[in-house]
Motif scaffolding. Structure first.
Motif, PDB file in Angstrom:
ATOM      1  N   GLU A  85      -5.837 -50.514  41.061  1.00 56.88           N
ATOM      2  CA  GLU A  85      -6.776 -48.974  39.703  1.00 56.88           C
ATOM      3  C   GLU A  85      -8.116 -49.522  40.525  1.00 56.88           C
ATOM      4  OE1 GLU A  85      -5.307 -47.881  37.404  1.00 56.88           O
ATOM      5  OE2 GLU A  85      -3.341 -48.550  37.770  1.00 56.88           O
ATOM      6  N   LEU A  86      -8.375 -48.541  40.544  1.00 60.20           N
ATOM      7  CA  LEU A  86     -10.053 -48.495  40.791  1.00 60.20           C
ATOM      8  C   LEU A  86     -10.994 -47.067  40.463  1.00 60.20           C
ATOM      9  CD1 LEU A  86      -9.998 -48.289  45.175  1.00 60.20           C
ATOM     10  CD2 LEU A  86     -10.013 -50.657  43.394  1.00 60.20           C
ATOM     11  N   GLU A  87     -11.966 -48.005  39.796  1.00 58.10           N
ATOM     12  CA  GLU A  87     -12.859 -47.303  38.984  1.00 58.10           C
ATOM     13  C   GLU A  87     -14.079 -47.390  39.955  1.00 58.10           C
ATOM     14  OE1 GLU A  87     -13.689 -45.685  35.983  1.00 58.10           O
ATOM     15  OE2 GLU A  87     -11.483 -45.269  35.578  1.00 58.10           O
ATOM     16  N   ILE A  88     -14.076 -46.535  40.801  1.00 63.63           N
ATOM     17  CA  ILE A  88     -15.309 -46.280  41.736  1.00 63.63           C
ATOM     18  C   ILE A  88     -16.715 -45.518  40.496  1.00 63.63           C
ATOM     19  CG2 ILE A  88     -17.024 -45.285  43.509  1.00 63.63           C
ATOM     20  CD1 ILE A  88     -13.939 -46.932  44.498  1.00 63.63           C
ATOM     21  N   GLY A  89     -18.202 -46.573  40.693  1.00 60.47           N
ATOM     22  CA  GLY A  89     -18.971 -45.922  39.939  1.00 60.47           C
ATOM     23  C   GLY A  89     -19.721 -45.767  40.682  1.00 60.47           C
ATOM     24  N   ALA A  90     -20.108 -46.179  42.121  1.00 55.41           N
ATOM     25  CA  ALA A  90     -21.330 -45.977  43.097  1.00 55.41           C
ATOM     26  C   ALA A  90     -20.908 -46.266  44.686  1.00 55.41           C
ATOM     27  CB  ALA A  90     -22.330 -47.563  42.520  1.00 55.41           C
ATOM     28  N   CYS A  91     -21.906 -45.405  44.967  1.00 52.85           N
ATOM     29  CA  CYS A  91     -21.576 -45.283  46.701  1.00 52.85           C
ATOM     30  C   CYS A  91     -22.593 -45.398  47.009  1.00 52.85           C
ATOM     31  CB  CYS A  91     -20.896 -44.192  46.452  1.00 52.85           C
ATOM     32  SG  CYS A  91     -18.884 -43.821  46.411  1.00 52.85           S
ATOM     33  N   ILE A  92     -22.669 -45.913  48.819  1.00 50.05           N
ATOM     34  CA  ILE A  92     -23.407 -46.409  49.128  1.00 50.05           C
ATOM     35  C   ILE A  92     -23.186 -45.953  51.037  1.00 50.05           C
ATOM     36  CG2 ILE A  92     -23.097 -48.953  49.565  1.00 50.05           C
ATOM     37  CD1 ILE A  92     -26.242 -48.665  49.942  1.00 50.05           C
ATOM     38  N   ILE A  93     -23.956 -45.352  51.787  1.00 49.17           N
ATOM     39  CA  ILE A  93     -23.574 -45.097  52.483  1.00 49.17           C
ATOM     40  C   ILE A  93     -24.607 -45.700  54.398  1.00 49.17           C
ATOM     41  CG2 ILE A  93     -23.127 -43.016  54.465  1.00 49.17           C
ATOM     42  CD1 ILE A  93     -22.396 -41.094  52.058  1.00 49.17           C
ATOM     43  N   SER A  94     -24.069 -45.545  55.306  1.00 47.77           N
ATOM     44  CA  SER A  94     -25.030 -45.896  56.462  1.00 47.77           C
ATOM     45  C   SER A  94     -24.447 -45.129  57.402  1.00 47.77           C
ATOM     46  CB  SER A  94     -24.756 -47.663  56.515  1.00 47.77           C
ATOM     47  OG  SER A  94     -25.515 -47.626  57.834  1.00 47.77           O
ATOM     48  N   SER A  95     -24.858 -44.326  58.219  1.00 47.20           N
ATOM     49  CA  SER A  95     -23.915 -43.644  59.136  1.00 47.20           C
ATOM     50  C   SER A  95     -24.639 -43.333  60.392  1.00 47.20           C
ATOM     51  CB  SER A  95     -23.638 -42.140  58.289  1.00 47.20           C
ATOM     52  OG  SER A  95     -23.311 -41.681  59.740  1.00 47.20           O
ATOM     53  N   THR A  96     -24.325 -43.692  61.413  1.00 49.97           N
ATOM     54  CA  THR A  96     -25.102 -43.549  62.672  1.00 49.97           C
ATOM     55  C   THR A  96     -24.560 -42.009  63.084  1.00 49.97           C
ATOM     56  OG1 THR A  96     -23.429 -44.665  64.148  1.00 49.97           O
ATOM     57  CG2 THR A  96     -25.125 -45.728  62.711  1.00 49.97           C
TER      58      THR A  96
ATOM     59  N   ASP B  82     -27.622 -48.781  60.946  1.00 49.86           N
ATOM     60  CA  ASP B  82     -27.070 -50.062  60.687  1.00 49.86           C
ATOM     61  C   ASP B  82     -27.497 -51.709  60.902  1.00 49.86           C
ATOM     62  OD1 ASP B  82     -27.097 -48.529  63.329  1.00 49.86           O
ATOM     63  OD2 ASP B  82     -25.160 -49.456  63.908  1.00 49.86           O
ATOM     64  N   ARG B  83     -28.805 -51.048  62.271  1.00 50.97           N
ATOM     65  CA  ARG B  83     -28.971 -51.813  62.498  1.00 50.97           C
ATOM     66  C   ARG B  83     -30.719 -52.641  60.807  1.00 50.97           C
ATOM     67  NH1 ARG B  83     -32.835 -49.598  67.215  1.00 50.97           N
ATOM     68  NH2 ARG B  83     -32.704 -52.820  67.809  1.00 50.97           N
ATOM     69  N   LEU B  84     -31.045 -51.380  60.677  1.00 51.32           N
ATOM     70  CA  LEU B  84     -31.601 -51.754  59.094  1.00 51.32           C
ATOM     71  C   LEU B  84     -30.627 -52.683  58.268  1.00 51.32           C
ATOM     72  CD1 LEU B  84     -33.308 -48.210  58.680  1.00 51.32           C
ATOM     73  CD2 LEU B  84     -34.687 -50.727  59.421  1.00 51.32           C
ATOM     74  N   VAL B  85     -29.590 -52.771  57.799  1.00 52.22           N
ATOM     75  CA  VAL B  85     -28.326 -52.739  57.153  1.00 52.22           C
ATOM     76  C   VAL B  85     -27.938 -54.684  57.684  1.00 52.22           C
ATOM     77  CG1 VAL B  85     -25.821 -53.343  56.141  1.00 52.22           C
ATOM     78  CG2 VAL B  85     -27.899 -50.619  56.832  1.00 52.22           C
ATOM     79  N   ASN B  86     -27.537 -54.110  58.999  1.00 46.18           N
ATOM     80  CA  ASN B  86     -27.850 -55.947  59.979  1.00 46.18           C
ATOM     81  C   ASN B  86     -28.676 -56.427  59.153  1.00 46.18           C
ATOM     82  OD1 ASN B  86     -25.685 -55.483  61.014  1.00 46.18           O
ATOM     83  ND2 ASN B  86     -26.271 -55.128  63.391  1.00 46.18           N
ATOM     84  N   THR B  87     -30.260 -56.253  59.085  1.00 43.68           N
ATOM     85  CA  THR B  87     -31.298 -56.757  59.558  1.00 43.68           C
ATOM     86  C   THR B  87     -30.979 -57.329  57.709  1.00 43.68           C
ATOM     87  OG1 THR B  87     -32.633 -55.501  60.683  1.00 43.68           O
ATOM     88  CG2 THR B  87     -34.248 -57.008  59.300  1.00 43.68           C
ATOM     89  N   VAL B  88     -31.318 -56.644  57.219  1.00 37.81           N
ATOM     90  CA  VAL B  88     -31.228 -56.999  55.305  1.00 37.81           C
ATOM     91  C   VAL B  88     -29.614 -58.080  55.682  1.00 37.81           C
ATOM     92  CG1 VAL B  88     -30.560 -56.439  52.777  1.00 37.81           C
ATOM     93  CG2 VAL B  88     -31.955 -54.829  54.197  1.00 37.81           C
TER      94      VAL B  88
END
Ligand SMILES: Nc1ncnc2c1ncn2[C@@H]1O[C@H](COP(=O)(O)OP(=O)(O)OP(=O)(O)O)[C@@H](O)[C@H]1O
Ligand SMILES: CC(C)(CO)[C@@H](O)C(=O)NCCC(=O)O
Ligand SMILES: [K+]
Length: 259
Positions: free
Chosen positions: A53-64, A109-115
């Motif tokens: 039962e999913l209630e998606i309230g927010a989305c975040i995207i990383s795309s190369t 993807d590299r920024l996200v990996n770093t964090v």
């Protein structure tokens, strides 16, 4: 719930964070022609199969792959009624901005990996990601991305060898027992496995020398565990680094009152 989308040049992974843990990870081949409606049909089939039962309230995207972002945005707007955060866009805040040459667009993807790696392992890191490209991301004392290395990915090299040399088949990567192969497949496997092992060892050694300080090496991406068997270069292997980073960046933006 938070929908995290990690689009690489080869594959796109969708993960659902329920506030405590990831409920699911779903993978689809990256294709910029895929429409928002297609993503939604695919996602809702998987959601139903798992009886969520999913209630998606927010989305975040990383795309190369920049062209994919348009349809992913439409998916988030139309089907989840949210405006997604897109890593690398000015309206998505990062805990520490990257320190690179002016005008450089660092791969999200590299920024996200770093964090993510800084959160789990602290300062002074080299993150090695075995994706479409094999990348090295250097993390400074304050967690900033300060540059790195981009080399062709393992599967890309294998494919190039097969395409460029008429007698060479496509092979899977495995760790060969010996360096000297006694058949074609074993020779290619040796070249790829020991070649990348040497590449990783050599680049890590040179980064450490250039930085002149102790640095931990974190491996991630589908092939990281394979290369961990051959030599002792990784201090840790992380299989969910990108998703962890996406979640952290989302939380950071929320804390800052952004989005
Ligand atoms: N032994 C193996 N030989 C070849 N490929 C493998 C092997 N083990 C895992 N893989 C591949 O690793 C990949 C998963 O890695 P990952 O998600 O990090 O990168 P990717 O999807 O290939 O690249 P990107 O994230 O850039 O799209 C899968 O495509 C899988 O086929
Ligand atoms: C290097 C890749 C392809 C690795 O996925 C991606 O991070 C990318 O497209 N980067 C843009 C250039 C850069 O990171 O400097
Ligand atoms: K990846």
């Amino acid at each position: 719930m938070l929908l995290c989308i990690d689009t690489g040049n080869t594959n796109t992974v969708f993960s659902i964070w329920d506030g405590t843990r990831f409920l699911a990870h779903w993978r689809i081949a990256t294709d910029h022609r895929r429409t928002a409606d297609e993503y939604f049909v695919w996602l809702s089939t998987l959601i139903q199969l798992q009886k969520f039962e999913l209630e998606i309230g927010a989305c975040i995207i990383s795309s190369t792959a920049p062209r994919v972002v348009f349809n992913l945005r439409v998916l988030c707007n139309r089907y989840f009624n949210t405006r997604p955060l897109v890593v690398g866009k000015p309206d998505c805040l990062l805990p520490v901005p990257p320190r690179v040459d002016d005008g450089t667009t660092v791969g999200p993807d590299r920024l996200v990996n770093t964090v993510a790696a800084f959160d789990r392992h602290g300062p002074d890191l080299i993150v090695v990601d075995f994706g479409t490209a094999t990348t090295f991301d250097v993390v400074d004392i304050d967690g900033a991305y300060i540059g790195g290395v981009i080399s062709p990915g393992v599967n890309l090299s294998l494919e190039a060898l097969h395409m460029g040399a008429a007698s060479l088949p496509h092979v899977d990567v495995t760790m060969p027992a010996k360096v000297i192969g006694t058949n074609t497949v074993a020779c290619i496997q040796s070249g790829i496995f020991w070649g990348y092992t040497g590449l990783v060892q050599g680049i890590v050694q040179q980064i450490r020398a250039e930085r002149d300080r102790p640095m931990k090496v974190i491996g991630t991406g589908g092939l990281a565990p394979l290369f961990d068997q051959g030599f002792d270069v990784f201090d840790a292997i992380e299989d969910d680094l990108t998703m962890h980073g996406l979640r952290l960046i989302h939380d950071y933006n929320k804390e800052m009152g952004n989005g």
